[in-house]
Structures are given as structure tokens and as C-alpha cells.
Design a protein around this motif. Structure first.
Motif, PDB file in Angstrom:
ATOM      1  N   PHE A  49      -6.598   4.807 -16.208  1.00  0.00           N
ATOM      2  CA  PHE A  49      -6.180   5.493 -14.978  1.00  0.00           C
ATOM      3  C   PHE A  49      -4.817   6.132 -15.197  1.00  0.00           C
ATOM      4  O   PHE A  49      -4.035   5.670 -16.027  1.00  0.00           O
ATOM      5  CB  PHE A  49      -6.135   4.510 -13.797  1.00  0.00           C
ATOM      6  CG  PHE A  49      -5.195   3.341 -13.998  1.00  0.00           C
ATOM      7  CD1 PHE A  49      -3.894   3.373 -13.517  1.00  0.00           C
ATOM      8  CD2 PHE A  49      -5.621   2.200 -14.670  1.00  0.00           C
ATOM      9  CE1 PHE A  49      -3.030   2.303 -13.698  1.00  0.00           C
ATOM     10  CE2 PHE A  49      -4.768   1.113 -14.857  1.00  0.00           C
ATOM     11  CZ  PHE A  49      -3.479   1.159 -14.370  1.00  0.00           C
ATOM     12  N   PRO A  50      -4.495   7.214 -14.475  1.00  0.00           N
ATOM     13  CA  PRO A  50      -3.207   7.888 -14.662  1.00  0.00           C
ATOM     14  C   PRO A  50      -2.070   6.995 -14.197  1.00  0.00           C
ATOM     15  O   PRO A  50      -2.162   6.356 -13.147  1.00  0.00           O
ATOM     16  CB  PRO A  50      -3.337   9.148 -13.809  1.00  0.00           C
ATOM     17  CG  PRO A  50      -4.323   8.785 -12.743  1.00  0.00           C
ATOM     18  CD  PRO A  50      -5.306   7.847 -13.415  1.00  0.00           C
ATOM     19  N   ALA A  51      -0.988   6.961 -14.961  1.00  0.00           N
ATOM     20  CA  ALA A  51       0.081   5.996 -14.662  1.00  0.00           C
ATOM     21  C   ALA A  51       1.451   6.515 -15.064  1.00  0.00           C
ATOM     22  O   ALA A  51       2.251   5.789 -15.649  1.00  0.00           O
ATOM     23  CB  ALA A  51      -0.225   4.673 -15.361  1.00  0.00           C
ATOM     24  N   LYS A  52       1.734   7.756 -14.748  1.00  0.00           N
ATOM     25  CA  LYS A  52       2.989   8.366 -15.181  1.00  0.00           C
ATOM     26  C   LYS A  52       4.217   7.607 -14.684  1.00  0.00           C
ATOM     27  O   LYS A  52       5.159   7.377 -15.430  1.00  0.00           O
ATOM     28  CB  LYS A  52       3.033   9.823 -14.706  1.00  0.00           C
ATOM     29  CG  LYS A  52       4.210  10.609 -15.226  1.00  0.00           C
ATOM     30  CD  LYS A  52       4.104  12.064 -14.810  1.00  0.00           C
ATOM     31  CE  LYS A  52       5.275  12.883 -15.342  1.00  0.00           C
ATOM     32  NZ  LYS A  52       5.150  14.321 -14.943  1.00  0.00           N
ATOM     33  N   SER A  53       4.211   7.216 -13.413  1.00  0.00           N
ATOM     34  CA  SER A  53       5.385   6.518 -12.870  1.00  0.00           C
ATOM     35  C   SER A  53       5.346   5.017 -13.123  1.00  0.00           C
ATOM     36  O   SER A  53       6.359   4.332 -12.972  1.00  0.00           O
ATOM     37  CB  SER A  53       5.503   6.786 -11.362  1.00  0.00           C
ATOM     38  OG  SER A  53       4.404   6.221 -10.656  1.00  0.00           O
ATOM     39  N   ALA A 123      -1.181  12.251  -5.095  1.00  0.00           N
ATOM     40  CA  ALA A 123      -0.606  11.142  -5.855  1.00  0.00           C
ATOM     41  C   ALA A 123      -1.260  11.015  -7.226  1.00  0.00           C
ATOM     42  O   ALA A 123      -0.585  10.777  -8.227  1.00  0.00           O
ATOM     43  CB  ALA A 123      -0.756   9.837  -5.071  1.00  0.00           C
ATOM     44  N   LEU A 124      -2.579  11.182  -7.294  1.00  0.00           N
ATOM     45  CA  LEU A 124      -3.275  11.138  -8.583  1.00  0.00           C
ATOM     46  C   LEU A 124      -2.766  12.245  -9.499  1.00  0.00           C
ATOM     47  O   LEU A 124      -2.587  12.043 -10.706  1.00  0.00           O
ATOM     48  CB  LEU A 124      -4.783  11.285  -8.377  1.00  0.00           C
ATOM     49  CG  LEU A 124      -5.524  10.068  -7.806  1.00  0.00           C
ATOM     50  CD1 LEU A 124      -6.948  10.457  -7.413  1.00  0.00           C
ATOM     51  CD2 LEU A 124      -5.537   8.916  -8.801  1.00  0.00           C
ATOM     52  N   LEU A 300      -8.154  -4.705  -1.354  1.00  0.00           N
ATOM     53  CA  LEU A 300      -7.347  -4.006  -0.361  1.00  0.00           C
ATOM     54  C   LEU A 300      -6.366  -3.162  -1.165  1.00  0.00           C
ATOM     55  O   LEU A 300      -5.426  -3.683  -1.769  1.00  0.00           O
ATOM     56  CB  LEU A 300      -6.602  -4.990   0.545  1.00  0.00           C
ATOM     57  CG  LEU A 300      -5.675  -4.374   1.594  1.00  0.00           C
ATOM     58  CD1 LEU A 300      -6.468  -3.539   2.587  1.00  0.00           C
ATOM     59  CD2 LEU A 300      -4.881  -5.452   2.320  1.00  0.00           C
ATOM     60  N   LEU A 301      -6.584  -1.874  -1.213  1.00  0.00           N
ATOM     61  CA  LEU A 301      -5.793  -0.994  -2.077  1.00  0.00           C
ATOM     62  C   LEU A 301      -4.361  -0.857  -1.598  1.00  0.00           C
ATOM     63  O   LEU A 301      -3.451  -0.622  -2.396  1.00  0.00           O
ATOM     64  CB  LEU A 301      -6.446   0.388  -2.163  1.00  0.00           C
ATOM     65  CG  LEU A 301      -7.864   0.426  -2.758  1.00  0.00           C
ATOM     66  CD1 LEU A 301      -8.440   1.831  -2.648  1.00  0.00           C
ATOM     67  CD2 LEU A 301      -7.857  -0.052  -4.198  1.00  0.00           C
ATOM     68  N   GLY A 302      -4.159  -0.984  -0.297  1.00  0.00           N
ATOM     69  CA  GLY A 302      -2.806  -0.870   0.226  1.00  0.00           C
ATOM     70  C   GLY A 302      -2.799  -0.696   1.729  1.00  0.00           C
ATOM     71  O   GLY A 302      -3.833  -0.454   2.356  1.00  0.00           O
ATOM     72  N   ARG A 332       4.148   4.342  -1.953  1.00  0.00           N
ATOM     73  CA  ARG A 332       2.968   3.581  -1.500  1.00  0.00           C
ATOM     74  C   ARG A 332       1.680   4.344  -1.804  1.00  0.00           C
ATOM     75  O   ARG A 332       0.698   3.770  -2.249  1.00  0.00           O
ATOM     76  CB  ARG A 332       3.059   3.308   0.008  1.00  0.00           C
ATOM     77  CG  ARG A 332       4.040   2.239   0.397  1.00  0.00           C
ATOM     78  CD  ARG A 332       3.720   1.711   1.785  1.00  0.00           C
ATOM     79  NE  ARG A 332       4.754   0.818   2.292  1.00  0.00           N
ATOM     80  CZ  ARG A 332       4.565  -0.052   3.273  1.00  0.00           C
ATOM     81  NH1 ARG A 332       3.371  -0.123   3.860  1.00  0.00           N
ATOM     82  NH2 ARG A 332       5.535  -0.816   3.689  1.00  0.00           N
ATOM     83  N   TYR A 333       1.698   5.646  -1.520  1.00  0.00           N
ATOM     84  CA  TYR A 333       0.507   6.456  -1.802  1.00  0.00           C
ATOM     85  C   TYR A 333       0.189   6.454  -3.298  1.00  0.00           C
ATOM     86  O   TYR A 333      -0.981   6.367  -3.690  1.00  0.00           O
ATOM     87  CB  TYR A 333       0.708   7.888  -1.308  1.00  0.00           C
ATOM     88  CG  TYR A 333       0.469   8.085   0.170  1.00  0.00           C
ATOM     89  CD1 TYR A 333      -0.795   7.883   0.718  1.00  0.00           C
ATOM     90  CD2 TYR A 333       1.501   8.480   1.021  1.00  0.00           C
ATOM     91  CE1 TYR A 333      -1.026   8.072   2.080  1.00  0.00           C
ATOM     92  CE2 TYR A 333       1.281   8.676   2.383  1.00  0.00           C
ATOM     93  CZ  TYR A 333       0.016   8.471   2.901  1.00  0.00           C
ATOM     94  OH  TYR A 333      -0.216   8.652   4.256  1.00  0.00           O
ATOM     95  N   ARG A 334       1.216   6.563  -4.133  1.00  0.00           N
ATOM     96  CA  ARG A 334       0.973   6.563  -5.581  1.00  0.00           C
ATOM     97  C   ARG A 334       0.415   5.221  -6.042  1.00  0.00           C
ATOM     98  O   ARG A 334      -0.465   5.162  -6.903  1.00  0.00           O
ATOM     99  CB  ARG A 334       2.260   6.909  -6.341  1.00  0.00           C
ATOM    100  CG  ARG A 334       2.617   8.388  -6.294  1.00  0.00           C
ATOM    101  CD  ARG A 334       3.696   8.738  -7.307  1.00  0.00           C
ATOM    102  NE  ARG A 334       4.956   8.079  -6.997  1.00  0.00           N
ATOM    103  CZ  ARG A 334       5.888   8.594  -6.212  1.00  0.00           C
ATOM    104  NH1 ARG A 334       5.708   9.785  -5.645  1.00  0.00           N
ATOM    105  NH2 ARG A 334       7.017   7.952  -5.981  1.00  0.00           N
ATOM    106  N   ASP A 335       0.907   4.140  -5.450  1.00  0.00           N
ATOM    107  CA  ASP A 335       0.396   2.817  -5.800  1.00  0.00           C
ATOM    108  C   ASP A 335      -1.076   2.684  -5.397  1.00  0.00           C
ATOM    109  O   ASP A 335      -1.899   2.161  -6.159  1.00  0.00           O
ATOM    110  CB  ASP A 335       1.233   1.729  -5.114  1.00  0.00           C
ATOM    111  CG  ASP A 335       0.832   0.333  -5.543  1.00  0.00           C
ATOM    112  OD1 ASP A 335       0.942   0.016  -6.738  1.00  0.00           O
ATOM    113  OD2 ASP A 335       0.367  -0.445  -4.682  1.00  0.00           O
ATOM    114  N   ILE A 336      -1.409   3.166  -4.212  1.00  0.00           N
ATOM    115  CA  ILE A 336      -2.806   3.135  -3.746  1.00  0.00           C
ATOM    116  C   ILE A 336      -3.690   3.983  -4.667  1.00  0.00           C
ATOM    117  O   ILE A 336      -4.796   3.573  -5.035  1.00  0.00           O
ATOM    118  CB  ILE A 336      -2.893   3.632  -2.290  1.00  0.00           C
ATOM    119  CG1 ILE A 336      -2.276   2.593  -1.341  1.00  0.00           C
ATOM    120  CG2 ILE A 336      -4.339   3.926  -1.893  1.00  0.00           C
ATOM    121  CD1 ILE A 336      -2.094   3.097   0.082  1.00  0.00           C
TER     122      ILE A 336
END
Length: 364
Positions: A49-53, A123-124, A300-302, A332-336
Motif C-alpha cells: 500500500f502507498p506509504a509516503k508519509s 489521501a491515497l 474500524l479504519l478510523g 486522519r484521512y491519510r491514516d484511514i
């Protein structure tokens, strides 16, 4: 001095539970290489999965875990990601150029589904993926306004439509083809036909994810999408109150029946934060999303707060992830987004798209 061994290194890596995958990286198959040269250790991680941050945080965590091992003096941890097509419904092949279709759904209107879908897609993209978004709400398209895009889409070959672009996303909506105040007075077959055309005749190019913002409910369009279009996974958006959860459960069960995996639940408007004093209050109840996730065995994604800035930013055509990219809500959106993509990465890889149609002919 004891030299590090592969078993001890793997054990140290297993001790770290990735918060997105909800398992360790060894079990998830993300550890692609371990190299040992005396007291020097090099580890290569490849996430699905994308994980730049997130990559710097993961690099630091794994480096600290390995540094605690006896005999390790030098550490080199490399974190990268590779997004591949995941399994879709039986008998379906992925869309040309589109690796994964993710449907964002809700059982009822008014829960902020489109806002979540737009920010999820953004976010993705910020995390390093190539992303498109399809506004599948034929009767009430809102994505064009949310992304500040308008105007008729173009065609270069007379056969396919070029999607609009906004903040790094490729965007398509029926809203580009009709006036904003024009009602779509269509029966079900016309609406589903329009959806199929928007999806299949748009020149998406190469995408890692196509986020599809579904209309609320479980009607014709949902059945068309899940029965005729290759969907890799779904995200359910709800608010904490009982009536919204009841409808969200219906949506979840619909995806279960058509064999589309539910990647997780997003609980929107979970808390209201007073702008004057900072007091938090669960206006719509609390714990509903968590209870639903536990009951149906999905993550629960967030949870997202009821915050006026989210509405203001989206109405202005600059959603939160763009308008305040460094703020806590965007985080939060990026984490979800990472959690949803991570859950998808645990699904079996798609192999149907690798083979052409097999024709069996009788011997002469």
C-alpha cells in the motif's frame, strides 16, 4: 561478540505490529530481503500500500528494534511499496489500466460519504499512488463541486472520454455532462447504463486505485457495480447513531452477498469539538462504528470529527487533505486511506487479468 542471525532478525521484525495491516511485516510478506554482513544488517521492506508519509516512521521503528539486538552495529532499513491488482468477484477481470476499484458506500444519505470518498482518494494520491475517482451518484453528483472542477470533458479519439484532473486525481462524473441544477429524471436502467458508460468509456490511463463514490442505499446502481464491474473492496461510511448504523449494516451485508470484501468502516461525525472552548461531545452517540466493526469482523479504519472546517473546505472546492495538508484532520484521512489500502493488500492477488480468453476447440 555474537553475530546477528536471520532468525533473531526475523523475531525482532515480528515484534513490530504494523498499525495498518494489524499484523507483523513478516507474516504479511512485506520483508523482501534480509542481508547480514558481520555486524551489519540490511533489511528491505516492500509494502502493498502507498506509504509516503508513513515510511520514515516505519524505518525508524524497525531500525530501533534491530539496534537492540546483540552484535548489530550498523543498520540499513529500506521501505518501499508496490501496488498490484487484487482479486475481484469470480468471473470478472480488472478494468484495463486500473489495478483496483474501491467502492465507498453508505446505507443512507447525510453521513458525509462523498466527503470521505474525495478525501480518501486525495489521501491515497498524497501517499504516492496513482488515483482516479468516479462520481457514481447519477441523481446527485457532488464530486465536481467538491474538487472545484467543471466543464465538458474532451475526447481525443471519438470513442473514449478524457477525465478531468484535480489535485493529482483523475475525475469523472455525470455532473460534467449536465448543468448543475438539472435534475436527472431517469429510471433505474438508464442510470445504471450511464454508470457503465462513465466507467467503461473513460480513458483512465494507468491507475493504482479507482475510488467509486456510490449513491446512498442498496439499489440498482449498487447491484450493477457489484455484479458487472470488478470491485476489489468496499469501504462503509456511517455515523454513530443507531439509525445510520442499521442502514450501514444493510450495505455491508449487500457487499458480503455479492462476494466483495469490506475493507473496513469509517465512522464520520463521531465527536463535535467546540470551536470556542474545545469541549468534545458525541452529538450523534458514540461507539457505534466500533461495535459494528467488532460484530462483523471488519476493521474500524478510523473516526472523523464533526468539524465545520471540513464542510467549509469541501464546499470551497479545496477538500481538507488539500486545504490543510499538514493539519491533524488531513493526517486522519491519510491514516484511514493507508489502512484501507493495507487491508486490500492482504487480499489474494488477481491472476485472471494475466491470462487471455481460453478457447477450446475439438480436434479434427
Amino acid at each position: 561478540m555474537t553475530e546477528p542471525s536471520r532468525n533473531r532478525i526475523e523475531a525482532a521484525l515480528k515484534a513490530y505490529t504494523d498499525p495498518h495491516l494489524q499484523t507483523d511485516l513478516v507474516s504479511a510478506g512485506a520483508v523482501k530481503a534480509i542481508e547480514i554482513d558481520g555486524d551489519r544488517v540490511a533489511v528491505r521492506i516492500e509494502l502493498g500500500f502507498p506509504a509516503k508519509s508513513y515510511a520514515p516512521q516505519l524505518t525508524l521503528a524497525l531500525s530501533e528494534a534491530l539496534r537492540a539486538l546483540e552484535g548489530v552495529q550498523a543498520i540499513d532499513v529500506q521501505v518501499d511499496w508496490k501496488i498490484v491488482p487484487r482479486q475481484v468477484q469470480a468471473g470478472k477481470k480488472p478494468l484495463a489500466g486500473v489495478k483496483n476499484v474501491i467502492a465507498v458506500a453508505s446505507g443512507k444519505g447525510g453521513v458525509g460519504k462523498s466527503t470521505v470518498a474525495v478525501n480518501l482518494a486525495l489521501a491515497l494520491a498524497q501517499e504516492g499512488a496513482a488515483v482516479g475517482i468516479l462520481d457514481a451518484d447519477i441523481y446527485g453528483p457532488s464530486v465536481p463541486r467538491m474538487l472545484g472542477t467543471a466543464g465538458q470533458p474532451e475526447t481525443k479519439d471519438g470513442k473514449t472520454i478524457e477525465p478531468k484532473e484535480a489535485y493529482g486525481l483523475k475525475v469523472m462524473s455525470i455532473g460534467f455532462l449536465v448543468e448543475e441544477d438539472t435534475p436527472m429524471i431517469w429510471r433505474g436502467p438508464m442510470a445504471t447504463g450511464a454508470l457503465q458508460q462513465l466507467l467503461g468509456q473513460t480513458h483512465w490511463g494507468e491507475l493504482d486505485y479507482l475510488v467509486v463514490d456510490l449513491p446512498p442505499g442498496t439499489g440498482d446502481i449498487h447491484l450493477t457495480l457489484t455484479q458487472q464491474i470488478p470491485v476489489a473492496g468496499a469501504v462503509i461510511v456511517t455515523t454513530p447513531q443507531d439509525i445510520a448504523l442499521l442502514d450501514a449494516m444493510k450495505g455491508l451485508k449487500m457487499f458480503e452477498k455479492v462476494k466483495v470484501p469490506v475493507l473496513g468502516i469509517v465512522e464520520n461525525m463521531s465527536l463535535h469539538v467546540c470551536s470556542q472552548c474545545g469541549h468534545t461531545e458525541p452529538v450523534f452517540g458514540e461507539g457505534g462504528g466500533e461495535k459494528m466493526a467488532r460484530e462483523y469482523g471488519v476493521p474500524l479504519l478510523g473516526q472523523l470529527p464533526l468539524d465545520a472546517s471540513i464542510r467549509e473546505q469541501t464546499d470551497s472546492g479545496r477538500p481538507t487533505v488539500v486545504a490543510d495538508a499538514g493539519g491533524p484532520l488531513a493526517a486522519r484521512y491519510r491514516d484511514i486511506a493507508r489502512r484501507a489500502a493495507a487491508q486490500l493488500s492482504l487480499r489474494p492477488k488477481d491472476v485472471a487479468g494475466k491470462f487471455g480468453d481460453i478457447v477450446v476447440e475439438a480436434a479434427r
